[in-house]
Design an enzyme around this catalytic site. Sequence first.
Site, short mmCIF file in Angstrom:
data_model
loop_
_atom_site.label_atom_id
_atom_site.label_comp_id
_atom_site.label_asym_id
_atom_site.label_seq_id
_atom_site.Cartn_x
_atom_site.Cartn_y
_atom_site.Cartn_z
N ASP A 68 -3.43 -1.20 -7.34
CA ASP A 68 -4.07 -1.59 -6.09
C ASP A 68 -5.45 -2.21 -6.37
OD1 ASP A 68 -5.15 -1.84 -3.59
OD2 ASP A 68 -4.63 0.19 -2.93
N GLN A 114 -0.35 2.58 -6.22
CA GLN A 114 -1.79 2.87 -6.30
C GLN A 114 -2.46 2.44 -7.61
OE1 GLN A 114 -2.48 6.88 -4.92
NE2 GLN A 114 -2.46 6.23 -2.78
N ARG A 123 0.85 -1.20 0.00
CA ARG A 123 0.00 0.00 0.00
C ARG A 123 0.88 1.24 0.00
NH1 ARG A 123 -5.11 -1.46 1.90
NH2 ARG A 123 -6.40 -1.62 0.08
N TYR A 179 -2.90 0.59 7.81
CA TYR A 179 -3.93 -0.39 8.20
C TYR A 179 -4.22 -0.34 9.69
CZ TYR A 179 -3.60 -2.85 3.75
OH TYR A 179 -3.66 -3.19 2.43
N SER A 236 -8.11 -2.13 -3.33
CA SER A 236 -8.86 -0.89 -3.16
C SER A 236 -9.93 -0.76 -4.24
CB SER A 236 -7.94 0.33 -3.23
OG SER A 236 -7.17 0.39 -2.07
P1 NAD Z 1 -9.19 -2.74 5.55
O1 NAD Z 1 -10.10 -3.26 4.52
O2 NAD Z 1 -8.10 -3.58 6.09
O3 NAD Z 1 -10.10 -2.31 6.84
C1 NAD Z 1 -11.29 -1.58 6.68
C2 NAD Z 1 -11.43 -0.57 7.79
O4 NAD Z 1 -11.80 -1.22 9.01
C3 NAD Z 1 -10.17 0.23 8.11
O5 NAD Z 1 -10.42 1.60 7.93
C4 NAD Z 1 -9.88 -0.12 9.56
O6 NAD Z 1 -9.30 0.96 10.29
C5 NAD Z 1 -11.27 -0.44 10.07
N1 NAD Z 1 -11.32 -1.17 11.34
C6 NAD Z 1 -10.54 -2.18 11.78
N2 NAD Z 1 -10.92 -2.57 13.02
C7 NAD Z 1 -11.99 -1.79 13.38
C8 NAD Z 1 -12.82 -1.71 14.53
N3 NAD Z 1 -12.63 -2.50 15.58
N4 NAD Z 1 -13.81 -0.80 14.52
C9 NAD Z 1 -14.03 0.02 13.46
N5 NAD Z 1 -13.27 0.00 12.35
C10 NAD Z 1 -12.25 -0.89 12.31
O7 NAD Z 1 -8.56 -1.38 5.13
P2 NAD Z 1 -8.60 -0.64 3.72
O8 NAD Z 1 -9.90 0.02 3.57
O9 NAD Z 1 -8.16 -1.54 2.64
O10 NAD Z 1 -7.46 0.45 3.90
C11 NAD Z 1 -7.28 1.16 5.08
C12 NAD Z 1 -6.43 2.39 4.80
O11 NAD Z 1 -5.20 2.05 4.16
C13 NAD Z 1 -7.06 3.39 3.86
O12 NAD Z 1 -8.06 4.16 4.44
C14 NAD Z 1 -5.84 4.19 3.46
O13 NAD Z 1 -5.50 5.13 4.47
C15 NAD Z 1 -4.78 3.15 3.38
N6 NAD Z 1 -4.56 2.77 1.98
C16 NAD Z 1 -3.47 3.23 1.34
C17 NAD Z 1 -3.26 2.89 -0.01
C18 NAD Z 1 -2.06 3.35 -0.77
O14 NAD Z 1 -1.39 4.27 -0.34
N7 NAD Z 1 -1.74 2.73 -1.90
C19 NAD Z 1 -4.16 2.08 -0.67
C20 NAD Z 1 -5.28 1.63 0.02
C21 NAD Z 1 -5.46 1.97 1.35
#
Ligand code: NAD
Length: 372
Positions: free
Chosen positions: A127, A124, A119, A226, A130
């Site tokens: 990805d 990106q 990530r 994450y 996402s």
């Molecule tokens: P994910 O699918 O692993 O998790 C989904 C969401 O669940 C996350 O926001 C996490 O904080 C939340 N979560 C976990 N435990 C929880 C709890 N007990 N209660 C409530 N919420 C909880 O994560 P994702 O959506 O794939 O990605 C998370 C973050 O990673 C993104 O928001 C972003 O900041 C980052 N990201 C970066 C890139 C990149 O730079 N290439 C790409 C994708 C995501």
Amino acid sequence: MIVGVPTETVPGERRVALVPELIPKLTKAGLEVVVQFGAGAAAGLSDPSYREKGARLEADIFDKADVFLTVQPPTTGEIGRMKEGSTLIGLLQPHTNGAGIKALAARKVTAFSMELMPRITRAQPMDALSAMSTISGYKAVLIAASRLPKFFPLLMTAAGTMTPARVFIIGAGVAGLQAIGTAKRLGAVVEAYDTRPAVKEQVESLGVRFIELGMETKDAQDKGGYATAQSEEFYTQQQRMMFKYVTTADVVVTTALVPGQRAPVLITEEMVRGMRPGSVIVDLASEQGGNCALTEPGQEVVRHGVAIVGLANLPSTVPIHASQMYARTVTNFLMHLLQDGRIHLDLNDELTRGPLVTHEGKVLHEAVKVTL
Ligand code: NAD
């Protein structure tokens, strides 16, 4: 070098790993593209549409290609027909597909799993997770709206005023933010919660209330962005603090995941019992065990009058855009690996090394080795 695109055979899978509009990009780079008959049919993409863009159509591609682009992992039978030393790029489910990963190593396939893409900003455009989460978040809300025996928006009619639905989104990562946007566009009153404090601003920028549970969450995010795993006590307290938000909502969409772990249980049976009959829970974490204690993975059930939707593979239910988005990430990754029309592996490049699972007969990915 020949790039092969098979027809997906997993039941219910409607996506395809390459769409016709991306073929010229590959042929310009010196590659030949072979597509299996009917590969795009379930996504509304006909065989002639692939041919028009320069692909060759074949009845079988597994014994022909040097590089395979897939959505689902190939079966062990298919792997047995792949050329030794060929390359595979797909969503290989590396942590739950031990037999497939071992078969790929035994066949000396260089296999990349798109789920393992780092990530980082540079990655990106590749990805896939996402891209697919965006679709799941959108579709979760549409499913909820269609199951809910109420309107989403406020409606003022001659027959009376209908109050808007209340939607609570738990987990505001990629899927959750898309769910928030979709529920808001449908006119619901939306609230959201996430353990990562960094998310608050993103939620509020969508014009939605971020719920403060008053819990200590400063270490809730790792270096990669994450969520980190919390203690059992934390989750028990979180359930208690969320009780009133869950039980006053008409719809709850849960997306909470912690990489490499079972999804945390955040909605207990008692909370479901406290919800109004007719309410809906869509559990996007169902394939990782579910955020609701009553979720049945892959199923839609009614418990205590509440519809609990744990349907799997929602991206496949939007197959045209899901294929377009997935194909773009896969093609971008393939272009990244190419040098003078051939695959060039730079194992010091984290973008190449990150998703690499098997190479030259070995499983190279450390975390996958541990699960195996
Ligand atoms: P994910 O699918 O692993 O998790 C989904 C969401 O669940 C996350 O926001 C996490 O904080 C939340 N979560 C976990 N435990 C929880 C709890 N007990 N209660 C409530 N919420 C909880 O994560 P994702 O959506 O794939 O990605 C998370 C973050 O990673 C993104 O928001 C972003 O900041 C980052 N990201 C970066 C890139 C990149 O730079 N290439 C790409 C994708 C995501």
